[in-house]
Scaffold this motif. Structure first.
Motif, PDB file in Angstrom:
ATOM      1  N   PHE A 436       0.811  -1.212   0.000  1.00 12.74           N
ATOM      2  CA  PHE A 436       0.000   0.000   0.000  1.00 12.74           C
ATOM      3  C   PHE A 436       0.852   1.272   0.000  1.00 12.74           C
ATOM      4  O   PHE A 436       0.358   2.363  -0.155  1.00 12.74           O
ATOM      5  CB  PHE A 436      -0.930   0.016   1.209  1.00 12.74           C
ATOM      6  CG  PHE A 436      -1.789  -1.192   1.290  1.00 12.74           C
ATOM      7  CD1 PHE A 436      -2.254  -1.798   0.140  1.00 12.74           C
ATOM      8  CD2 PHE A 436      -2.106  -1.761   2.513  1.00 12.74           C
ATOM      9  CE1 PHE A 436      -3.025  -2.926   0.203  1.00 12.74           C
ATOM     10  CE2 PHE A 436      -2.875  -2.894   2.576  1.00 12.74           C
ATOM     11  CZ  PHE A 436      -3.329  -3.476   1.415  1.00 12.74           C
ATOM     12  N   GLN A 437       2.142   1.128   0.242  1.00  7.84           N
ATOM     13  CA  GLN A 437       3.009   2.294   0.251  1.00  7.84           C
ATOM     14  C   GLN A 437       3.328   2.663  -1.195  1.00  7.84           C
ATOM     15  O   GLN A 437       4.000   1.920  -1.896  1.00  7.84           O
ATOM     16  CB  GLN A 437       4.289   1.995   1.021  1.00  7.84           C
ATOM     17  CG  GLN A 437       4.025   1.684   2.485  1.00  7.84           C
ATOM     18  CD  GLN A 437       5.252   1.170   3.192  1.00  7.84           C
ATOM     19  OE1 GLN A 437       6.276   0.949   2.567  1.00  7.84           O
ATOM     20  NE2 GLN A 437       5.149   0.985   4.480  1.00  7.84           N
ATOM     21  N   LYS A 438       2.843   3.774  -1.626  1.00 11.21           N
ATOM     22  CA  LYS A 438       2.997   4.137  -3.033  1.00 11.21           C
ATOM     23  C   LYS A 438       4.469   4.336  -3.393  1.00 11.21           C
ATOM     24  O   LYS A 438       5.206   5.005  -2.697  1.00 11.21           O
ATOM     25  CB  LYS A 438       2.223   5.429  -3.308  1.00 11.21           C
ATOM     26  CG  LYS A 438       2.178   5.790  -4.789  1.00 11.21           C
ATOM     27  CD  LYS A 438       1.227   6.920  -5.031  1.00 11.21           C
ATOM     28  CE  LYS A 438       1.154   7.240  -6.516  1.00 11.21           C
ATOM     29  NZ  LYS A 438       0.199   8.308  -6.789  1.00 11.21           N
ATOM     30  N   SER A 439       4.864   3.701  -4.473  1.00 15.48           N
ATOM     31  CA  SER A 439       6.265   3.776  -4.885  1.00 15.48           C
ATOM     32  C   SER A 439       6.578   5.162  -5.423  1.00 15.48           C
ATOM     33  O   SER A 439       5.826   5.740  -6.206  1.00 15.48           O
ATOM     34  CB  SER A 439       6.522   2.728  -5.964  1.00 15.48           C
ATOM     35  OG  SER A 439       7.807   2.896  -6.479  1.00 15.48           O
ATOM     36  N   ASP A 491       8.546  -6.027  -3.964  1.00 10.17           N
ATOM     37  CA  ASP A 491       7.871  -5.298  -5.043  1.00 10.17           C
ATOM     38  C   ASP A 491       8.627  -5.342  -6.364  1.00 10.17           C
ATOM     39  O   ASP A 491       8.035  -5.257  -7.434  1.00 10.17           O
ATOM     40  CB  ASP A 491       7.671  -3.829  -4.631  1.00 10.17           C
ATOM     41  CG  ASP A 491       6.629  -3.682  -3.537  1.00 10.17           C
ATOM     42  OD1 ASP A 491       5.877  -4.644  -3.314  1.00 10.17           O
ATOM     43  OD2 ASP A 491       6.581  -2.607  -2.909  1.00 10.17           O
ATOM     44  N   GLU A 549      -4.438  -0.029  -5.841  1.00  9.03           N
ATOM     45  CA  GLU A 549      -3.044  -0.472  -5.906  1.00  9.03           C
ATOM     46  C   GLU A 549      -2.604  -0.742  -7.342  1.00  9.03           C
ATOM     47  O   GLU A 549      -1.452  -0.515  -7.692  1.00  9.03           O
ATOM     48  CB  GLU A 549      -2.865  -1.738  -5.056  1.00  9.03           C
ATOM     49  CG  GLU A 549      -3.081  -1.490  -3.588  1.00  9.03           C
ATOM     50  CD  GLU A 549      -3.579  -2.722  -2.848  1.00  9.03           C
ATOM     51  OE1 GLU A 549      -3.870  -2.586  -1.655  1.00  9.03           O
ATOM     52  OE2 GLU A 549      -3.710  -3.791  -3.463  1.00  9.03           O
ATOM     53  N   GLU A 552      -3.737   3.201  -9.485  1.00 12.29           N
ATOM     54  CA  GLU A 552      -3.220   4.472  -8.980  1.00 12.29           C
ATOM     55  C   GLU A 552      -1.801   4.339  -8.433  1.00 12.29           C
ATOM     56  O   GLU A 552      -0.898   5.056  -8.844  1.00 12.29           O
ATOM     57  CB  GLU A 552      -4.172   5.026  -7.914  1.00 12.29           C
ATOM     58  CG  GLU A 552      -5.551   5.355  -8.484  1.00 12.29           C
ATOM     59  CD  GLU A 552      -6.557   5.736  -7.403  1.00 12.29           C
ATOM     60  OE1 GLU A 552      -6.126   6.128  -6.311  1.00 12.29           O
ATOM     61  OE2 GLU A 552      -7.765   5.624  -7.657  1.00 12.29           O
ATOM     62  N   GLU A 553      -1.617   3.403  -7.510  1.00 13.66           N
ATOM     63  CA  GLU A 553      -0.277   3.227  -6.947  1.00 13.66           C
ATOM     64  C   GLU A 553       0.630   2.433  -7.882  1.00 13.66           C
ATOM     65  O   GLU A 553       1.850   2.535  -7.801  1.00 13.66           O
ATOM     66  CB  GLU A 553      -0.378   2.537  -5.587  1.00 13.66           C
ATOM     67  CG  GLU A 553      -1.151   3.363  -4.563  1.00 13.66           C
ATOM     68  CD  GLU A 553      -1.379   2.612  -3.261  1.00 13.66           C
ATOM     69  OE1 GLU A 553      -0.896   1.463  -3.155  1.00 13.66           O
ATOM     70  OE2 GLU A 553      -2.026   3.156  -2.361  1.00 13.66           O
ATOM     71  N   GLN A 554       0.025   1.626  -8.740  1.00 15.29           N
ATOM     72  CA  GLN A 554       0.753   0.819  -9.720  1.00 15.29           C
ATOM     73  C   GLN A 554       1.886   0.026  -9.060  1.00 15.29           C
ATOM     74  O   GLN A 554       3.053   0.119  -9.424  1.00 15.29           O
ATOM     75  CB  GLN A 554       1.279   1.697 -10.854  1.00 15.29           C
ATOM     76  CG  GLN A 554       0.148   2.366 -11.626  1.00 15.29           C
ATOM     77  CD  GLN A 554       0.601   3.115 -12.859  1.00 15.29           C
ATOM     78  OE1 GLN A 554       1.621   2.799 -13.459  1.00 15.29           O
ATOM     79  NE2 GLN A 554      -0.163   4.119 -13.246  1.00 15.29           N
ATOM     80  N   ILE A 555       1.476  -0.783  -8.077  1.00 13.77           N
ATOM     81  CA  ILE A 555       2.408  -1.635  -7.338  1.00 13.77           C
ATOM     82  C   ILE A 555       3.044  -2.647  -8.296  1.00 13.77           C
ATOM     83  O   ILE A 555       2.367  -3.293  -9.078  1.00 13.77           O
ATOM     84  CB  ILE A 555       1.665  -2.390  -6.224  1.00 13.77           C
ATOM     85  CG1 ILE A 555       0.979  -1.412  -5.290  1.00 13.77           C
ATOM     86  CG2 ILE A 555       2.600  -3.357  -5.503  1.00 13.77           C
ATOM     87  CD1 ILE A 555       1.681  -0.988  -4.095  1.00 13.77           C
ATOM     88  N   ARG A 837      -5.989  -0.499   4.938  1.00 12.32           N
ATOM     89  CA  ARG A 837      -4.880   0.451   5.005  1.00 12.32           C
ATOM     90  C   ARG A 837      -4.698   1.054   6.399  1.00 12.32           C
ATOM     91  O   ARG A 837      -3.812   1.870   6.598  1.00 12.32           O
ATOM     92  CB  ARG A 837      -5.119   1.577   3.997  1.00 12.32           C
ATOM     93  CG  ARG A 837      -4.972   1.137   2.569  1.00 12.32           C
ATOM     94  CD  ARG A 837      -5.479   2.217   1.606  1.00 12.32           C
ATOM     95  NE  ARG A 837      -5.148   1.882   0.245  1.00 12.32           N
ATOM     96  CZ  ARG A 837      -5.784   0.969  -0.480  1.00 12.32           C
ATOM     97  NH1 ARG A 837      -6.785   0.302   0.049  1.00 12.32           N
ATOM     98  NH2 ARG A 837      -5.432   0.701  -1.716  1.00 12.32           N
TER      99      ARG A 837
END
Length: 939
Positions: A436-439, A491, A549, A552-555, A837
């Motif tokens: 969940f931590q956006k890169s 990741d 994820e 938007e965050e594109q994990i 989250r």
């Protein structure tokens, strides 16, 4: 007269013979009596002698305890010799214990050489007799150890006693006789110890230690003390070290000691000093190098069979996690050994239960006999195995892949390496937190470029590691999800593995792997295993990530990379089918196909819910619909497989034509089409406009399946029963169908409900208030099916999750209720994902595994699991809570209604007909295309 004399002679001879027989029998009886008497006398004499010896032994040990330590070694030797002469395991158990204690006490006396039992080894006359005696005593100790149960207090004391005897007399380090001037005797004494150790090994010493270790450790909590475990492991190691790690002794050590369930974990917990000894002797490297020879590894596996081979594997993996240096230097050998052992276990892993299979908690159905005594230790074994897919070992094994630079911004710091432990080797709950931590990194989009030789050492190493993990997934079937979760924790592993795949071969990507399919070489299989592992892991990752994820965050993967990957997968699966590879696929090739196809369909369904790929991305320009239709008409296998697995490569309009063609063929087969020679059967119904739903339900629900598919003529009448006039016959049924569907789907009737936001329809959870509500839903399903069957477009916008159920997608193992939840209630979805989250302690929110709902003014509590209202939601179970809640809202609440509607719908429309459509496409089939009218085009 002659006959009379002959008769008397015969009688005389008979009497003489009888007399001889009687004399012989008498002698036999006398001899037997003498022999019996001798045996009895011997027995009585032996018993008397045994009693006298045992009495003498008891008198010897029953003397003053204070003076017992001062007895001469010679007297102990003599009394031991007498005891061993009459020794019986059952009768002399206590006497033997006293002898052992007496001998050990003699060894502890200070400065009195004549008391030390071992001093007799220096006697010229007694050396050989003493060696034989100590060998016998120590072997009797071993036999007692086999029978003792360490979890019983009394037995545990005896275990310590016998182990002390073995430890004392198989090594000279504690012998006081060798101190000072006696140091010169040490080589000779060491030779005697080696002789004793060799004798014990020949008798089965390692088997004794294995039984003792298994009895004490193969349980949830070990019953061996620290001292006992230290002694056993030291004893096991002595012959190996003494023989300078010969193959024969390494083999025995691996088979009997290293195969004890989780022994390395117990050593680390109870006596970590032993692990330091293992490291000082570089034993892990020696084990790996020994097993790296295929014949020797096979020999060990065959001796151990499946369950114990897995235990050996777990101990080796655990040792590997503690020896980074050796693991880095011997990666190739380590990986090769694990592959061989897992492959050996895999031969016995079965897909289903049968009379020849047994259930194994890690391997699943297993076609060898399972040692159920090991079941208690399986959780510890699983923890050991988890190190194999833990972050620490993945970083070491995939170092060549992970060392690749994908970041444009080189100043971005790498994530710190976490210390490995059994608790965080599988950081399942942290997976989501990290995800969940956006890169913040920015990198180039990965595309196939080629340029790396597939026969290079680097490629071969990575392929071997991928084969290892792929074999692990197919062997350890019961913990497959754990393995996938561990492999997807980092990741950057999957994007870097994709970058590695993109560099393979001259052009990179597709062409190389298609060539591998046609080459039955070992190299090709290893390359395909890499692709298979990438697909399995990536599919698992995308399945557990939600839309935020992914989009938007594109994990892990950027959306552009998902487009590239899906294009590669789409082409690969198409080629496998169209080139006829799937038709004859077996074993590994079929597994590869299902793996790649599964990953492809997860991406396709994600794209159907929310676009990430460009228009027409999924179509195959080189596939002509006319050719496909021709092959379908000829029942060509590849065309059928294409329609079954990847219908999305065909344009939607062509699939609609195909669907209509299927319906037409069935109508012709059932005789529902009017011909020059026959007319179809017509069903007539009379409907009152004021009671359209009731009349339609009563008259149509009784019709057979074929009658529902046939021609139905509707006659409308008014309340007085007078026919309506002036309406075309063919249009009346269409009007009736549209009107009745409009009524049943009206939310005011409470058979269906609308979603919040876009107001899409789905079965109402409170529809049970209607009498015969399930029959009503089945009727609705039939009406909807009839509309689709006849090509009548009806304006019924369904919720996406309900369309997925209509298509049967919810039965897929990759289906996620959470992904579909926004189509039911987007606000509820946001609330649930906010729980995922939540950084604090989720139990502070006071949630339980239940759902409270306002049903017609009353608050009703639904338990998500039995007893759920009393089970609090915690950080450990919050992911389960989210999935349970989503599943309850979209499935459990409306399960019976949905099942009834689907049953009615499928009585008209075969499931395989609509399987070629996605959820949005099925909506278009039901309600028509919502595309805006192009006025310019109309001109």
């Amino acid at each position: 007269m002659f006959s009379a004399s002959q008769s008397s002679k015969a009688q005389f001879l008979d009497k003489a013979r009888q007399a001889r027989e009687e004399r012989r029998e008498l002698k036999e009886r006398e001899r037997a009596a003498v022999q019996v008497q001798a045996l009895i006398r011997r027995f009585l004499c032996r018993c008397r002698l045994q009693r006298e010896i045992r009495r003498e032994v008891e008198d010897f040990f029953g003397a003053n305890e204070s003076s017992s330590s001062k007895r001469s070694a010679l007297s102990v030797f003599r009394i031991a010799r007498k005891l061993l002469f009459v020794f019986n395991h059952k009768e002399d158990k206590e006497r033997f214990e006293k002898l052992c204690r007496c001998i050990l006490n003699s060894m502890d006396v200070e400065n009195e050489p004549k008391v030390w039992y071992v001093s007799l080894a220096l006697s010229k006359d007694l050396t050989l007799l003493w060696i034989k005696q100590i060998k016998d005593i120590l072997w009797f100790c071993c036999e007692f150890l086999k029978q003792l149960k360490p979890d019983i207090l009394q037995d545990s004391r005896l275990v310590n006693l016998h182990l002390t005897m073995l430890v004392t007399f198989t090594d000279t380090s504690t012998w006081k006789i060798l101190r000072g001037k006696g140091e010169s005797l040490r080589p000779a004494m060491n030779h005697i110890c080696a002789n004793i150790m060799g004798h014990l090994n020949q008798k089965g010493f390692y088997s004794v230690l294995q039984i003792l270790l298994t009895n004490g450790l193969a349980r949830s909590r070990p019953s061996l003390s620290k001292g006992s475990l230290t002694a056993i492991f030291s004893l096991a190691l002595r012959p190996v070290v003494a023989a300078q790690f010969s193959d024969n002794l390494l083999r025995s050590f691996l088979i009997h000691i290293m195969s004890v369930p989780a022994i390395m974990t117990h050593l680390a917990t109870l006596t970590p000093e032993r692990l330091a000894v293992i490291e000082s002797h570089d034993l892990f490297r020696k084990f790996i190098l020994f097993l790296s020879r295929e014949a020797q590894c096979q020999d060990v596996c065959v001796c151990l069979e499946g369950s114990h081979t897995l235990c050996l594997l777990g101990n080796l993996v655990y040792l590997g996690s503690l020896n980074d240096k050796v693991l880095e230097e011997e990666t190739a050998h380590f990986v090769g050994v694990l592959i061989h052992m897992l492959s050996y276990c895999q031969k016995y892993v079965s897909q289903k239960k049968s009379n020849l299979t047994h259930w194994h908690p890690v391997l699943g159905w297993f076609s060898q006999t399972v040692d159920y005594g090991l079941n208690e230790s399986m959780p510890l074994l699983t923890k050991q195995l988890q190190h194999l897919w833990g972050v620490h070992m993945i970083r070491i094994l995939f170092s060549d892949v992970l060392s690749k630079k994908l970041l444009e911004n080189q100043e971005i710091a790498q994530l710190p390496t976490q210390p490995v432990s059994p608790q965080n080797s599988l950081p399942m709950k942290n997976l989501f937190k990290r995800a969940f931590q956006k890169s913040a990194s920015v990198r180039n989009i990965l595309k196939p470029v080629g340029g790396k030789r597939v026969d290079s050492a680097e490629v071969q190493k990575v392929c071997s590691i991928c084969v290892l993990y792929q074999t692990t997934l197919t062997t350890l079937t019961q913990i497959r999800l754990q393995i996938l979760t561990g492999l997807t924790y980092l990741d950057d592993l999957l994007p870097k593995l994709w970058a590695f795949i993109c560099e393979l071969g001259p052009q990179g990507g597709l062409k190389l792997f298609l060539e591998c399919l046609n080459n039955d070489t070992e190299e090709s299989k290893r390359l395909l295993a890499m692709l298979m592992l990438f697909c399995d892991c990536s599919r698992h990752l995308i399945t557990i990530l939600d839309d935020i994820e992914v989009y938007e965050e594109q994990i892990s993967f950027k959306l552009e990379e998902l487009v590239t990957i899906s294009s590669f997968l789409n082409s690969f699966v198409f080629k496998m089918i169209w080139d006829g590879i799937v038709e004859n696929a077996r074993g590994e090739t079929l597994e590869l196909f299902h793996s790649v196809h599964g990953w492809l369909m997860v991406l396709y369904e994600r794209d159907c819910r929310r676009r990430f790929a460009p228009e027409d991305h999924w179509l195959r320009k080189d596939l002509k619909p006319s050719v496909l239709f021709q092959e379908l008409d000829k029942d060509k296998k590849r065309a059928q497989l294409l329609l079954q697995y990847i219908p999305h490569v065909i344009p939607h309009k062509n699939r609609v034509l195909l669907f209509r063609n299927m319906v037409t063929k069935e109508k012709e087969k059932l005789g529902l089409v009017e011909t020059s020679s026959a007319s179809p059967h017509v069903t007539h119904i009379t409907i009152r406009r004021s009671r359209m739903l009731e009349d339609g339900y009563e008259q149509l629900r009784q019709l057979s399946q074929n009658a529902m598919k046939g021609v139905i003529r509707v006659k409308f009448v008014n309340d007085l029963g007078v026919d309506e006039a002036g309406i075309d016959q063919d249009g009346v049924f269409k009007e009736f169908l549209e009107e009745i569907i409009k009524k049943v789907f009206d939310p005011a009737l409470n058979l269906f409900k609308t979603t919040s936001g876009d107001e899409r329809l789905y079965p109402s959870p409170t529809s049970y208030i209607h009498e015969n509500y399930l029959q009503l839903f089945e009727f609705v399903g039939k009406m909807l099916g009839k509309a689709v069957y006849e090509g009548i477009v009806v304006d019924v916008p369904f919720a996406s999750f309900f369309l997925s159920q209509l298509l049967g997608h919810h039965h897929s193992i990759f289906y996620s209720s959470v992904d579909e939840l926004p189509s039911l209630d987007s606000e509820f979805y946001k609330n649930l994902t906010s729980i995922k989250r939540y950084d604090g302690d989720i139990s502070d929110l006071g949630l339980t595994l239940s759902y409270d709902e306002d049903v017609m003014g009353q608050l009703v509590c639904h338990e998500l699991v039995p007893g759920g209202k009393t089970i609090p939601v915690t950080n450990e179970n919050k992911i389960s809570y989210i999935h349970l809640m989503a599943h309850f809202r979209m499935h459990t609440q409306i399960k019976s209604q949905t099942a009834a509607l689907i049953s009615g719908f499928r009585s008209i429309i075969k499931p395989e007909w609509i399987r070629m459509f996605s959820a949005p496409e099925l909506q278009r089939l039901i309600s028509g295309d919502n595309a805006e009218i192009d006025l310019e085009d109309l001109k």
